[in-house]
Scaffold this motif. Structure first.
Motif, PDB file in Angstrom:
ATOM      1  N   UNK A  91     -15.609 -50.402  31.795  1.00  0.00           N
ATOM      2  CA  UNK A  91     -16.878 -50.022  31.172  1.00  0.00           C
ATOM      3  C   UNK A  91     -17.376 -48.665  31.654  1.00  0.00           C
ATOM      4  N   UNK A  92     -17.012 -48.286  32.873  1.00  0.00           N
ATOM      5  CA  UNK A  92     -17.485 -47.017  33.433  1.00  0.00           C
ATOM      6  C   UNK A  92     -16.327 -46.278  34.084  1.00  0.00           C
ATOM      7  N   UNK A  93     -16.557 -45.003  34.362  1.00  0.00           N
ATOM      8  CA  UNK A  93     -15.563 -44.203  35.058  1.00  0.00           C
ATOM      9  C   UNK A  93     -14.561 -43.583  34.110  1.00  0.00           C
ATOM     10  N   UNK A  94     -13.710 -42.687  34.627  1.00  0.00           N
ATOM     11  CA  UNK A  94     -12.693 -42.048  33.808  1.00  0.00           C
ATOM     12  C   UNK A  94     -11.691 -43.065  33.266  1.00  0.00           C
ATOM     13  N   UNK A  95     -11.154 -42.797  32.097  1.00  0.00           N
ATOM     14  CA  UNK A  95     -10.134 -43.641  31.499  1.00  0.00           C
ATOM     15  C   UNK A  95      -8.765 -43.034  31.767  1.00  0.00           C
ATOM     16  N   UNK A  96      -7.934 -43.768  32.496  1.00  0.00           N
ATOM     17  CA  UNK A  96      -6.571 -43.314  32.781  1.00  0.00           C
ATOM     18  C   UNK A  96      -5.652 -43.972  31.757  1.00  0.00           C
ATOM     19  N   UNK A  97      -5.279 -43.236  30.719  1.00  0.00           N
ATOM     20  CA  UNK A  97      -4.518 -43.787  29.597  1.00  0.00           C
ATOM     21  C   UNK A  97      -3.139 -43.163  29.524  1.00  0.00           C
ATOM     22  N   UNK A  98      -2.201 -43.907  28.925  1.00  0.00           N
ATOM     23  CA  UNK A  98      -0.918 -43.288  28.614  1.00  0.00           C
ATOM     24  C   UNK A  98      -1.004 -42.629  27.241  1.00  0.00           C
ATOM     25  N   UNK A  99       0.001 -41.847  26.913  1.00  0.00           N
ATOM     26  CA  UNK A  99      -0.014 -41.089  25.662  1.00  0.00           C
ATOM     27  C   UNK A  99      -0.124 -42.011  24.454  1.00  0.00           C
ATOM     28  N   UNK A 100       0.633 -43.104  24.452  1.00  0.00           N
ATOM     29  CA  UNK A 100       0.622 -44.021  23.313  1.00  0.00           C
ATOM     30  C   UNK A 100      -0.759 -44.644  23.137  1.00  0.00           C
ATOM     31  N   UNK A 101      -1.382 -45.066  24.250  1.00  0.00           N
ATOM     32  CA  UNK A 101      -2.685 -45.725  24.162  1.00  0.00           C
ATOM     33  C   UNK A 101      -3.745 -44.771  23.630  1.00  0.00           C
ATOM     34  N   UNK A 102      -3.762 -43.544  24.170  1.00  0.00           N
ATOM     35  CA  UNK A 102      -4.752 -42.594  23.672  1.00  0.00           C
ATOM     36  C   UNK A 102      -4.529 -42.303  22.191  1.00  0.00           C
ATOM     37  N   UNK A 103      -3.278 -42.045  21.825  1.00  0.00           N
ATOM     38  CA  UNK A 103      -2.990 -41.662  20.441  1.00  0.00           C
ATOM     39  C   UNK A 103      -3.346 -42.775  19.460  1.00  0.00           C
ATOM     40  N   UNK A 104      -3.013 -44.027  19.779  1.00  0.00           N
ATOM     41  CA  UNK A 104      -3.314 -45.123  18.859  1.00  0.00           C
ATOM     42  C   UNK A 104      -4.820 -45.348  18.738  1.00  0.00           C
ATOM     43  N   UNK A 105      -5.536 -45.258  19.861  1.00  0.00           N
ATOM     44  CA  UNK A 105      -6.992 -45.439  19.814  1.00  0.00           C
ATOM     45  C   UNK A 105      -7.659 -44.288  19.054  1.00  0.00           C
ATOM     46  N   UNK A 106      -7.163 -43.066  19.243  1.00  0.00           N
ATOM     47  CA  UNK A 106      -7.762 -41.919  18.585  1.00  0.00           C
ATOM     48  C   UNK A 106      -7.530 -41.942  17.075  1.00  0.00           C
TER      49      UNK A 106
END
Length: 243
Positions: A122-137
């Motif tokens: 819920x808080x703090x920086x999001x440490x994502x992998x490339x696939x996770x960021x791309x699919x969410x975006x």
């Protein structure tokens, strides 16, 4: 190729598989989840080699003549069987590098809509992998990313125009089926970028998107605030989409 040579090749191949399985070398070929099967295969080959040697020794001790024709000549396997040594030598002598920018920019993005999304803190920086960021975006329209600081790690790739991408090669089974997932970069991009160098990008979500020049697939942007060089990870491939 006689039985002794067959046993030697079996043993060396099994030993090479065990060596690859107990080190990070196997990650250049297959995904991490296949390590137990790789180790089991190496063990089976070594057992088969030892069994071959034992049967050959027992046959000689009992003065049995095996595989001789009427003229007393030993039957041997065709000489072409020695070609089986080539993959063994390749496994022992050549450690292929992980697929990088050359393959990534000649293959269209493999981004695909997921069945669901994991829960984010819920808080703090999001440490994502490339696939996770791309699919969410792309497919979640950044709903879980807006207003959050985001960290993503991948290697650099440049298209023909010099536009930078952050890439991770995603695989289902082995390196032979690896396909790239790409994030286009905007914002405070470092002035000098070298293809295949790994970076940890800190930035934020942006609604901007582009199309992959190879297959027309969606490629989201990430607005960069800082970029830090990092070492190549132990496992350079991304397996998150098939876990």
């Amino acid at each position: 190729m006689n039985r002794q040579a067959q046993a030697a090749i079996l043993f060396l191949t099994g030993a090479a598989l065990l060596h690859a399985g107990f080190t990070n070398l196997y990650l250049r070929y297959v995904k991490a989840g296949l390590q137990p099967l790789l180790l089991a295969s190496g063990a089976v080959l070594i057992v088969a080699a030892l069994a071959t040697i034992w049967y050959e020794w027992r046959g000689r001790r009992n003065h049995e003549v095996d595989a001789h024709d009427d003229h007393g000549h030993t039957h041997r396997e065709p000489r072409i069987s020695w070609l089986l040594v080539l993959p063994l030598l390749a496994l022992i002598l050549v450690a292929p590098p992980a697929l990088g920018s050359y393959s990534a920019m000649r293959t269209g993005t493999a981004l695909q809509q997921p069945y669901g999304y994991g829960k984010l803190p819920a808080t703090g920086p999001l440490d994502l992998n490339v696939v996770d960021y791309a699919t969410r975006a792309v497919y979640d329209h950044g709903r879980s990313l807006k207003g959050r600081e985001i960290k993503v790690t991948g290697f650099v790739a440049l298209d023909r125009s010099g536009a930078p991408y952050l890439v991770r090669m995603a695989l289902n089974c082995c390196a032979a089926d690896a396909q790239p997932v790409k994030i286009a970069l905007t914002g405070k991009i470092p002035p000098v970028l070298q293809p295949d160098k790994w970076l940890e990008i800190t930035g934020s979500y942006t609604t901007r998107q582009t199309r992959d020049p190879v297959n027309g697939g969606p490629v989201p942007y990430l607005k960069v605030t800082s970029a830090t060089p990092v070492a190549t990870p132990k496992d350079p491939y991304d397996e998150s989409w098939n876990n």
